[in-house]
Design a protein around this motif. Structure first.
Motif, PDB file in Angstrom:
ATOM      1  N   LEU A  83      10.784  -1.954  15.092  1.00 29.85           N
ATOM      2  CA  LEU A  83      10.650  -1.869  13.638  1.00 29.85           C
ATOM      3  C   LEU A  83      10.752  -0.415  13.174  1.00 29.85           C
ATOM      4  CD1 LEU A  83      10.102  -3.143  10.892  1.00 29.85           C
ATOM      5  CD2 LEU A  83       7.636  -2.972  11.383  1.00 29.85           C
ATOM      6  N   TYR A  84      10.165   0.503  13.932  1.00 30.66           N
ATOM      7  CA  TYR A  84      10.208   1.913  13.526  1.00 30.66           C
ATOM      8  C   TYR A  84      11.651   2.418  13.468  1.00 30.66           C
ATOM      9  CZ  TYR A  84       9.342   6.879  13.161  1.00 30.66           C
ATOM     10  OH  TYR A  84       9.340   8.175  12.725  1.00 30.66           O
ATOM     11  N   ALA A  85      12.470   2.014  14.427  1.00 24.08           N
ATOM     12  CA  ALA A  85      13.872   2.451  14.451  1.00 24.08           C
ATOM     13  C   ALA A  85      14.613   2.017  13.181  1.00 24.08           C
ATOM     14  CB  ALA A  85      14.573   1.895  15.690  1.00 24.08           C
ATOM     15  N   LYS A  86      14.245   0.853  12.636  1.00 24.18           N
ATOM     16  CA  LYS A  86      14.913   0.343  11.436  1.00 24.18           C
ATOM     17  C   LYS A  86      14.322   0.903  10.142  1.00 24.18           C
ATOM     18  CE  LYS A  86      14.345  -4.049  12.431  1.00 24.18           C
ATOM     19  NZ  LYS A  86      14.426  -5.528  12.374  1.00 24.18           N
ATOM     20  N   THR A  87      13.076   1.376  10.217  1.00 22.66           N
ATOM     21  CA  THR A  87      12.376   1.738   8.980  1.00 22.66           C
ATOM     22  C   THR A  87      11.797   3.155   8.990  1.00 22.66           C
ATOM     23  OG1 THR A  87      10.296   0.819   9.836  1.00 22.66           O
ATOM     24  CG2 THR A  87      11.710  -0.663   8.555  1.00 22.66           C
ATOM     25  N   LYS A  88      12.273   4.034   9.873  1.00 21.44           N
ATOM     26  CA  LYS A  88      11.613   5.336  10.049  1.00 21.44           C
ATOM     27  C   LYS A  88      11.530   6.164   8.764  1.00 21.44           C
ATOM     28  CE  LYS A  88      15.764   7.484  11.970  1.00 21.44           C
ATOM     29  NZ  LYS A  88      16.332   8.115  13.152  1.00 21.44           N
ATOM     30  N   ASP A  89      12.494   6.036   7.855  1.00 21.28           N
ATOM     31  CA  ASP A  89      12.447   6.794   6.603  1.00 21.28           C
ATOM     32  C   ASP A  89      11.365   6.280   5.646  1.00 21.28           C
ATOM     33  OD1 ASP A  89      14.518   8.388   7.468  1.00 21.28           O
ATOM     34  OD2 ASP A  89      16.070   7.195   6.482  1.00 21.28           O
ATOM     35  N   LEU A  90      10.877   5.084   5.913  1.00 20.03           N
ATOM     36  CA  LEU A  90       9.884   4.464   5.039  1.00 20.03           C
ATOM     37  C   LEU A  90       8.498   5.071   5.191  1.00 20.03           C
ATOM     38  CD1 LEU A  90       9.721   2.092   3.038  1.00 20.03           C
ATOM     39  CD2 LEU A  90       9.218   0.598   4.967  1.00 20.03           C
ATOM     40  N   TRP A  91       8.219   5.667   6.351  1.00 22.55           N
ATOM     41  CA  TRP A  91       6.853   6.083   6.690  1.00 22.55           C
ATOM     42  C   TRP A  91       6.539   7.517   6.289  1.00 22.55           C
ATOM     43  CZ3 TRP A  91       4.945   1.621   7.080  1.00 22.55           C
ATOM     44  CH2 TRP A  91       5.661   0.597   7.681  1.00 22.55           C
ATOM     45  N   GLN A  92       7.035   7.931   5.142  1.00 18.25           N
ATOM     46  CA  GLN A  92       6.744   9.256   4.608  1.00 18.25           C
ATOM     47  C   GLN A  92       5.547   9.156   3.664  1.00 18.25           C
ATOM     48  OE1 GLN A  92       8.481  11.913   5.767  1.00 18.25           O
ATOM     49  NE2 GLN A  92       9.499  10.372   7.035  1.00 18.25           N
ATOM     50  N   PRO A  93       4.665  10.172   3.662  1.00 21.17           N
ATOM     51  CA  PRO A  93       3.522  10.136   2.747  1.00 21.17           C
ATOM     52  C   PRO A  93       3.952   9.891   1.302  1.00 21.17           C
ATOM     53  CG  PRO A  93       3.268  11.918   4.314  1.00 21.17           C
ATOM     54  CD  PRO A  93       4.649  11.356   4.533  1.00 21.17           C
ATOM     55  N   ASP A  94       3.154   9.097   0.606  1.00 20.47           N
ATOM     56  CA  ASP A  94       3.328   8.736  -0.811  1.00 20.47           C
ATOM     57  C   ASP A  94       4.355   7.632  -1.042  1.00 20.47           C
ATOM     58  OD1 ASP A  94       1.410  10.622  -1.490  1.00 20.47           O
ATOM     59  OD2 ASP A  94       2.889  12.178  -1.854  1.00 20.47           O
ATOM     60  N   ASN A  95       4.984   7.122   0.032  1.00 21.21           N
ATOM     61  CA  ASN A  95       5.874   5.976  -0.142  1.00 21.21           C
ATOM     62  C   ASN A  95       5.049   4.706  -0.283  1.00 21.21           C
ATOM     63  OD1 ASN A  95       8.230   7.406  -0.011  1.00 21.21           O
ATOM     64  ND2 ASN A  95       8.785   6.790   2.053  1.00 21.21           N
ATOM     65  N   ALA A  96       5.393   3.876  -1.266  1.00 19.38           N
ATOM     66  CA  ALA A  96       4.744   2.581  -1.437  1.00 19.38           C
ATOM     67  C   ALA A  96       5.543   1.542  -0.651  1.00 19.38           C
ATOM     68  CB  ALA A  96       4.669   2.199  -2.907  1.00 19.38           C
ATOM     69  N   VAL A  97       4.848   0.769   0.176  1.00 17.60           N
ATOM     70  CA  VAL A  97       5.527  -0.183   1.054  1.00 17.60           C
ATOM     71  C   VAL A  97       4.878  -1.560   0.971  1.00 17.60           C
ATOM     72  CG1 VAL A  97       6.216   1.621   2.685  1.00 17.60           C
ATOM     73  CG2 VAL A  97       4.101   0.383   3.075  1.00 17.60           C
ATOM     74  N   VAL A  98       5.678  -2.548   1.313  1.00 13.26           N
ATOM     75  CA  VAL A  98       5.185  -3.907   1.505  1.00 13.26           C
ATOM     76  C   VAL A  98       5.273  -4.176   2.993  1.00 13.26           C
ATOM     77  CG1 VAL A  98       5.536  -6.350   1.021  1.00 13.26           C
ATOM     78  CG2 VAL A  98       6.012  -4.650  -0.737  1.00 13.26           C
ATOM     79  N   LEU A  99       4.165  -4.598   3.555  1.00 14.13           N
ATOM     80  CA  LEU A  99       4.060  -4.767   4.998  1.00 14.13           C
ATOM     81  C   LEU A  99       3.672  -6.201   5.322  1.00 14.13           C
ATOM     82  CD1 LEU A  99       3.997  -2.881   7.583  1.00 14.13           C
ATOM     83  CD2 LEU A  99       1.530  -2.869   7.295  1.00 14.13           C
ATOM     84  N   ARG A 100       4.433  -6.819   6.208  1.00 12.27           N
ATOM     85  CA  ARG A 100       4.043  -8.116   6.768  1.00 12.27           C
ATOM     86  C   ARG A 100       3.491  -7.802   8.148  1.00 12.27           C
ATOM     87  NH1 ARG A 100       6.304 -12.553   9.677  1.00 12.27           N
ATOM     88  NH2 ARG A 100       5.558 -14.535   8.840  1.00 12.27           N
ATOM     89  N   ALA A 101       2.237  -8.167   8.385  1.00 17.61           N
ATOM     90  CA  ALA A 101       1.580  -7.704   9.601  1.00 17.61           C
ATOM     91  C   ALA A 101       0.564  -8.718  10.117  1.00 17.61           C
ATOM     92  CB  ALA A 101       0.889  -6.372   9.346  1.00 17.61           C
ATOM     93  N   GLY A 118       0.822  -1.205   0.000  1.00 16.00           N
ATOM     94  CA  GLY A 118       0.000   0.000   0.000  1.00 16.00           C
ATOM     95  C   GLY A 118       0.851   1.248   0.000  1.00 16.00           C
ATOM     96  N   MET A 119       0.173   2.369   0.029  1.00 15.19           N
ATOM     97  CA  MET A 119       0.848   3.655   0.020  1.00 15.19           C
ATOM     98  C   MET A 119       0.600   4.350   1.354  1.00 15.19           C
ATOM     99  SD  MET A 119       0.552   6.660  -2.812  1.00 15.19           S
ATOM    100  CE  MET A 119      -1.078   7.163  -2.324  1.00 15.19           C
ATOM    101  N   VAL A 120       1.652   4.912   1.922  1.00 16.00           N
ATOM    102  CA  VAL A 120       1.535   5.658   3.175  1.00 16.00           C
ATOM    103  C   VAL A 120       0.818   6.974   2.878  1.00 16.00           C
ATOM    104  CG1 VAL A 120       2.795   6.797   5.038  1.00 16.00           C
ATOM    105  CG2 VAL A 120       3.667   4.647   4.069  1.00 16.00           C
ATOM    106  N   THR A 121      -0.280   7.229   3.596  1.00 16.83           N
ATOM    107  CA  THR A 121      -0.966   8.516   3.423  1.00 16.83           C
ATOM    108  C   THR A 121      -0.672   9.449   4.590  1.00 16.83           C
ATOM    109  OG1 THR A 121      -3.002   7.635   4.404  1.00 16.83           O
ATOM    110  CG2 THR A 121      -2.801   7.564   1.997  1.00 16.83           C
ATOM    111  N   SER A 122      -0.395   8.882   5.766  1.00 18.12           N
ATOM    112  CA  SER A 122      -0.025   9.711   6.917  1.00 18.12           C
ATOM    113  C   SER A 122       0.623   8.832   7.969  1.00 18.12           C
ATOM    114  CB  SER A 122      -1.245  10.432   7.510  1.00 18.12           C
ATOM    115  OG  SER A 122      -2.142   9.500   8.072  1.00 18.12           O
ATOM    116  N   ALA A 123       1.389   9.456   8.858  1.00 16.30           N
ATOM    117  CA  ALA A 123       2.024   8.737   9.960  1.00 16.30           C
ATOM    118  C   ALA A 123       2.048   9.640  11.191  1.00 16.30           C
ATOM    119  CB  ALA A 123       3.435   8.303   9.577  1.00 16.30           C
ATOM    120  N   ARG A 124       1.536   9.115  12.291  1.00 15.93           N
ATOM    121  CA  ARG A 124       1.557   9.855  13.555  1.00 15.93           C
ATOM    122  C   ARG A 124       2.597   9.193  14.452  1.00 15.93           C
ATOM    123  NH1 ARG A 124      -1.610   9.225  18.317  1.00 15.93           N
ATOM    124  NH2 ARG A 124      -2.836   7.651  17.230  1.00 15.93           N
TER     125      ARG A 124
END
Length: 197
Positions: free
Chosen positions: A142-160, A106-112
């Motif tokens: 996980l956030y410490a390893k991937t914090k740059d990933l959670w910017q709006p409009d970034n497309a990510v693959v998430l295992r959850a 999916g695509m990140v639309t926002s991150a708090r």
């Protein structure tokens, strides 16, 4: 009328001409045909030749100005990857999947981002695909390893892990990475492993 880039290139002239015409009309300066002076014969054609803007930028304009994508959804181009590798889309996630592990693109639309009691950073991320949006919790490790990933409009693959909380479906992120152009071996093997169970 022309491409958006061409119209933007003459937008200042258009606005200036419009202001002159409104001013002329307000003070009664009309031409022989009853129109405001300076409007008859005004033309912005031919439009200037300007470089075409990247689709990502155009889609950003649409989302910012109208709140929706008009030309196409940014995720449309990655759908072949999603169809081959994701095990669920937002539209498929329901209470019957509570506790299951999924792979979603999916695509990140926002991150708090918040700070935990221990002083670590974590995030609550809104992810969107073509069927809707869902919140994913990204815990500190996980956030410490991937914090740059959670910017709006970034497309990510998430295992959850899917979790139902207060009648809403949410995701608890286990791993995440940028959505690749081609499937990585790691994700492909995870998909194979999960679908064979």
């Amino acid at each position: 009328f022309g491409r958006r880039e061409q119209i933007l290139a003459v937008m200042d002239r258009m606005l200036e001409s419009s202001q002159r015409a409104h001013h002329a009309a307000s003070v009664g300066q009309l031409d022989l045909f009853g129109g405001a002076l300076g409007v008859i014969g005004l033309s912005f054609t031919p439009l200037p030749e300007v470089e075409e803007r990247p689709l990502k930028e155009v889609l950003g304009w649409e989302k910012e100005l109208m709140g929706i994508y008009v030309s196409e959804h940014p995720l449309k181009r990655i759908m072949p990857y999603v169809e081959r590798n994701a095990t669920a889309t937002v539209g498929q996630i329901d209470s019957s999947m509570n506790g299951q592990m999924i792979i979603m693109a999916g695509m990140v639309t926002s991150a708090r981002v918040i700070t935990t009691k221990k002083g670590d950073l974590m995030a609550f991320v809104q992810l969107e695909d073509l069927q809707g949006s869902i919140e994913a919790t990204v815990f500190p490790r996980l956030y410490a390893k991937t914090k740059d990933l959670w910017q709006p409009d970034n497309a990510v693959v998430l295992r959850a892990k899917v979790e139902e909380r207060d009648g809403k479906m949410k995701l608890l992120a286990e791993s995440a990475e940028p959505l690749p152009q081609e499937p990585t071996a790691q994700i492909a093997s995870e998909v194979a492993e999960m679908t064979s169970v």
